[in-house]
Design a protein around this motif. Structure first.
Motif, PDB file in Angstrom:
ATOM      1  N   LEU A 135       0.895  -1.070   0.162  1.00  0.00           N
ATOM      2  CA  LEU A 135       0.045   0.007  -0.113  1.00  0.00           C
ATOM      3  C   LEU A 135       0.757   1.140  -0.226  1.00  0.00           C
ATOM      4  CD1 LEU A 135      -2.536  -1.279   2.787  1.00  0.00           C
ATOM      5  CD2 LEU A 135      -2.716  -1.492   0.290  1.00  0.00           C
ATOM      6  N   THR A 136       0.447   2.396  -0.760  1.00  0.00           N
ATOM      7  CA  THR A 136       0.993   3.507  -0.552  1.00  0.00           C
ATOM      8  C   THR A 136      -0.023   4.457  -0.006  1.00  0.00           C
ATOM      9  OG1 THR A 136       2.111   3.214  -2.820  1.00  0.00           O
ATOM     10  CG2 THR A 136       1.923   5.622  -1.941  1.00  0.00           C
ATOM     11  N   ILE A 137       0.649   4.878   1.258  1.00  0.00           N
ATOM     12  CA  ILE A 137      -0.292   5.628   2.008  1.00  0.00           C
ATOM     13  C   ILE A 137       0.303   7.208   2.161  1.00  0.00           C
ATOM     14  CG2 ILE A 137      -0.976   5.819   4.473  1.00  0.00           C
ATOM     15  CD1 ILE A 137      -0.367   2.904   4.619  1.00  0.00           C
ATOM     16  N   ALA A 138      -0.828   7.882   1.894  1.00  0.00           N
ATOM     17  CA  ALA A 138      -0.658   9.440   2.330  1.00  0.00           C
ATOM     18  C   ALA A 138      -0.630   9.659   3.923  1.00  0.00           C
ATOM     19  CB  ALA A 138      -1.615  10.493   1.771  1.00  0.00           C
ATOM     20  N   ALA A 139       0.048  10.247   4.519  1.00  0.00           N
ATOM     21  CA  ALA A 139       0.064  10.426   5.939  1.00  0.00           C
ATOM     22  C   ALA A 139      -0.122  11.888   6.505  1.00  0.00           C
ATOM     23  CB  ALA A 139       1.220   9.785   6.480  1.00  0.00           C
ATOM     24  N   ASN A 140      -0.393  11.848   7.584  1.00  0.00           N
ATOM     25  CA  ASN A 140      -0.598  13.298   8.249  1.00  0.00           C
ATOM     26  C   ASN A 140       0.473  14.275   8.504  1.00  0.00           C
ATOM     27  OD1 ASN A 140       0.043  12.188  10.477  1.00  0.00           O
ATOM     28  ND2 ASN A 140      -1.430  12.423  11.884  1.00  0.00           N
ATOM     29  N   ASP A 141       1.623  13.921   7.968  1.00  0.00           N
ATOM     30  CA  ASP A 141       2.731  14.743   7.991  1.00  0.00           C
ATOM     31  C   ASP A 141       3.353  14.959   6.809  1.00  0.00           C
ATOM     32  OD1 ASP A 141       3.815  12.271   6.730  1.00  0.00           O
ATOM     33  OD2 ASP A 141       5.589  11.972   8.198  1.00  0.00           O
ATOM     34  N   SER A 142       2.202  14.988   5.882  1.00  0.00           N
ATOM     35  CA  SER A 142       2.485  15.432   4.368  1.00  0.00           C
ATOM     36  C   SER A 142       3.276  14.591   3.546  1.00  0.00           C
ATOM     37  CB  SER A 142       2.909  17.064   4.254  1.00  0.00           C
ATOM     38  OG  SER A 142       1.916  17.662   4.938  1.00  0.00           O
ATOM     39  N   HIS A 143       3.725  13.638   3.943  1.00  0.00           N
ATOM     40  CA  HIS A 143       4.717  12.505   3.063  1.00  0.00           C
ATOM     41  C   HIS A 143       3.810  11.329   2.923  1.00  0.00           C
ATOM     42  CE1 HIS A 143       7.517  14.953   5.454  1.00  0.00           C
ATOM     43  NE2 HIS A 143       8.359  14.583   4.354  1.00  0.00           N
ATOM     44  N   ASN A 144       4.310  10.643   1.882  1.00  0.00           N
ATOM     45  CA  ASN A 144       3.688   9.262   1.494  1.00  0.00           C
ATOM     46  C   ASN A 144       4.812   8.176   1.656  1.00  0.00           C
ATOM     47  OD1 ASN A 144       1.328  10.459  -0.186  1.00  0.00           O
ATOM     48  ND2 ASN A 144       2.976  11.149  -1.263  1.00  0.00           N
ATOM     49  N   TYR A 145       4.045   6.999   2.080  1.00  0.00           N
ATOM     50  CA  TYR A 145       4.760   5.877   2.675  1.00  0.00           C
ATOM     51  C   TYR A 145       4.302   4.755   1.747  1.00  0.00           C
ATOM     52  CZ  TYR A 145       6.089   8.952   6.558  1.00  0.00           C
ATOM     53  OH  TYR A 145       6.633   9.969   7.137  1.00  0.00           O
ATOM     54  N   GLU A 146       5.364   3.641   1.549  1.00  0.00           N
ATOM     55  CA  GLU A 146       4.912   2.433   0.949  1.00  0.00           C
ATOM     56  C   GLU A 146       5.167   1.558   2.050  1.00  0.00           C
ATOM     57  OE1 GLU A 146       5.684   0.620  -3.148  1.00  0.00           O
ATOM     58  OE2 GLU A 146       7.397   0.211  -2.023  1.00  0.00           O
ATOM     59  N   THR A 147       4.026   0.647   2.155  1.00  0.00           N
ATOM     60  CA  THR A 147       4.418  -0.518   3.361  1.00  0.00           C
ATOM     61  C   THR A 147       3.964  -2.015   2.611  1.00  0.00           C
ATOM     62  OG1 THR A 147       3.794  -1.298   5.443  1.00  0.00           O
ATOM     63  CG2 THR A 147       2.125   0.017   4.195  1.00  0.00           C
ATOM     64  N   VAL A 148       4.317  -2.811   3.118  1.00  0.00           N
ATOM     65  CA  VAL A 148       4.044  -4.326   2.758  1.00  0.00           C
ATOM     66  C   VAL A 148       3.564  -4.938   4.067  1.00  0.00           C
ATOM     67  CG1 VAL A 148       4.698  -6.360   2.020  1.00  0.00           C
ATOM     68  CG2 VAL A 148       5.277  -4.465   0.541  1.00  0.00           C
ATOM     69  N   VAL A 149       2.598  -5.512   4.152  1.00  0.00           N
ATOM     70  CA  VAL A 149       1.731  -6.344   5.351  1.00  0.00           C
ATOM     71  C   VAL A 149       1.663  -7.808   4.715  1.00  0.00           C
ATOM     72  CG1 VAL A 149      -0.004  -6.468   6.903  1.00  0.00           C
ATOM     73  CG2 VAL A 149       0.898  -4.247   6.261  1.00  0.00           C
ATOM     74  N   PHE A 150       2.395  -8.677   5.362  1.00  0.00           N
ATOM     75  CA  PHE A 150       1.993 -10.108   5.015  1.00  0.00           C
ATOM     76  C   PHE A 150       0.882 -10.386   6.031  1.00  0.00           C
ATOM     77  CE2 PHE A 150       3.093 -14.585   5.864  1.00  0.00           C
ATOM     78  CZ  PHE A 150       2.311 -15.249   4.771  1.00  0.00           C
ATOM     79  N   ASP A 151      -0.127 -11.180   5.202  1.00  0.00           N
ATOM     80  CA  ASP A 151      -1.474 -11.318   6.139  1.00  0.00           C
ATOM     81  C   ASP A 151      -1.871 -13.008   5.800  1.00  0.00           C
ATOM     82  OD1 ASP A 151      -3.557 -10.698   7.669  1.00  0.00           O
ATOM     83  OD2 ASP A 151      -4.951 -10.527   5.814  1.00  0.00           O
ATOM     84  N   LYS A 152      -2.017 -13.651   7.026  1.00  0.00           N
ATOM     85  CA  LYS A 152      -2.716 -14.917   6.719  1.00  0.00           C
ATOM     86  C   LYS A 152      -3.700 -14.931   7.923  1.00  0.00           C
ATOM     87  CE  LYS A 152       0.989 -18.453   6.015  1.00  0.00           C
ATOM     88  NZ  LYS A 152       1.759 -19.562   6.560  1.00  0.00           N
ATOM     89  N   PRO A 153      -5.108 -14.802   7.212  1.00  0.00           N
ATOM     90  CA  PRO A 153      -6.051 -14.536   8.392  1.00  0.00           C
ATOM     91  C   PRO A 153      -6.409 -15.617   8.902  1.00  0.00           C
ATOM     92  CG  PRO A 153      -6.929 -14.171   5.926  1.00  0.00           C
ATOM     93  CD  PRO A 153      -5.214 -14.169   6.069  1.00  0.00           C
ATOM     94  N   TRP A 154      -6.428 -16.932   8.217  1.00  0.00           N
ATOM     95  CA  TRP A 154      -6.684 -18.354   8.737  1.00  0.00           C
ATOM     96  C   TRP A 154      -5.621 -18.795  10.000  1.00  0.00           C
ATOM     97  CZ3 TRP A 154      -4.477 -17.660   3.999  1.00  0.00           C
ATOM     98  CH2 TRP A 154      -3.385 -18.195   4.019  1.00  0.00           C
ATOM     99  N   ALA A 155      -4.533 -18.120   9.890  1.00  0.00           N
ATOM    100  CA  ALA A 155      -3.668 -18.412  10.984  1.00  0.00           C
ATOM    101  C   ALA A 155      -3.743 -17.428  12.070  1.00  0.00           C
ATOM    102  CB  ALA A 155      -2.473 -18.610  10.244  1.00  0.00           C
ATOM    103  N   LYS A 156      -4.451 -16.118  11.906  1.00  0.00           N
ATOM    104  CA  LYS A 156      -4.563 -15.066  12.951  1.00  0.00           C
ATOM    105  C   LYS A 156      -3.196 -14.373  12.888  1.00  0.00           C
ATOM    106  CE  LYS A 156      -8.769 -16.227  15.259  1.00  0.00           C
ATOM    107  NZ  LYS A 156      -9.480 -17.166  15.483  1.00  0.00           N
ATOM    108  N   PHE A 157      -2.546 -14.389  11.658  1.00  0.00           N
ATOM    109  CA  PHE A 157      -1.211 -13.692  11.660  1.00  0.00           C
ATOM    110  C   PHE A 157      -1.064 -12.620  10.816  1.00  0.00           C
ATOM    111  CE2 PHE A 157       2.915 -13.579   9.839  1.00  0.00           C
ATOM    112  CZ  PHE A 157       3.801 -13.719  10.840  1.00  0.00           C
TER     113      PHE A 157
END
Length: 119
Positions: free
Chosen positions: A85-107
């Motif tokens: 995801l590319t996120i616009a933040a409240n500090d007037s900067h943009n950030y790219e982040t990667v989150v790994f998600d395994k919902p069935w393992a609650k991880f």
């Protein structure tokens, strides 16, 4: 022409594996491999992923970033899902982040969170 039972079993098993993998992964339009655009950035699940990323970053860096909006999003099917995801933040900067998600393992895990400039 003689047929080898082992070869027939192996080919049958391969056909079943391909069918199951196709039905499980491709029915929803997802393919294993590359990142694909997220159609609905307003989806509550995607919003939750973004909130998780910012919360984890804030805890790790002792900062107080907030989300203004999700500018761009992509997902990748792996042994779970990577959300980039590319996120616009409240500090007037943009950030790219990667989150790994395994919902069935609650991880869920923050892979990275970095400042980026949008072109």
């Amino acid at each position: 022409m003689s047929t080898h039972p082992t070869l027939l079993v192996a080919l049958s098993l391969l056909a079943v594996i391909i069918s199951v993998a196709s039905a499980a992964g491709l029915r929803s339009g997802s393919e294993i491999g590359g990142f694909k655009p997220i159609e609905n950035l307003g989806d509550p699940y995607v919003q939750d992923i973004a909130k998780f990323a910012v919360k984890e970053h804030n805890e790790q860096e002792d900062s107080h970033l907030g989300i203004v909006k999700i500018v761009k999003g992509e997902e990748q099917v792996v042994s779970g899902k990577n959300y980039r995801l590319t996120i616009a933040a409240n500090d007037s900067h943009n950030y790219e982040t990667v989150v790994f998600d395994k919902p069935w393992a609650k991880f869920r895990s923050l892979t990275y969170f970095r400042s980026v400039s949008l072109v």
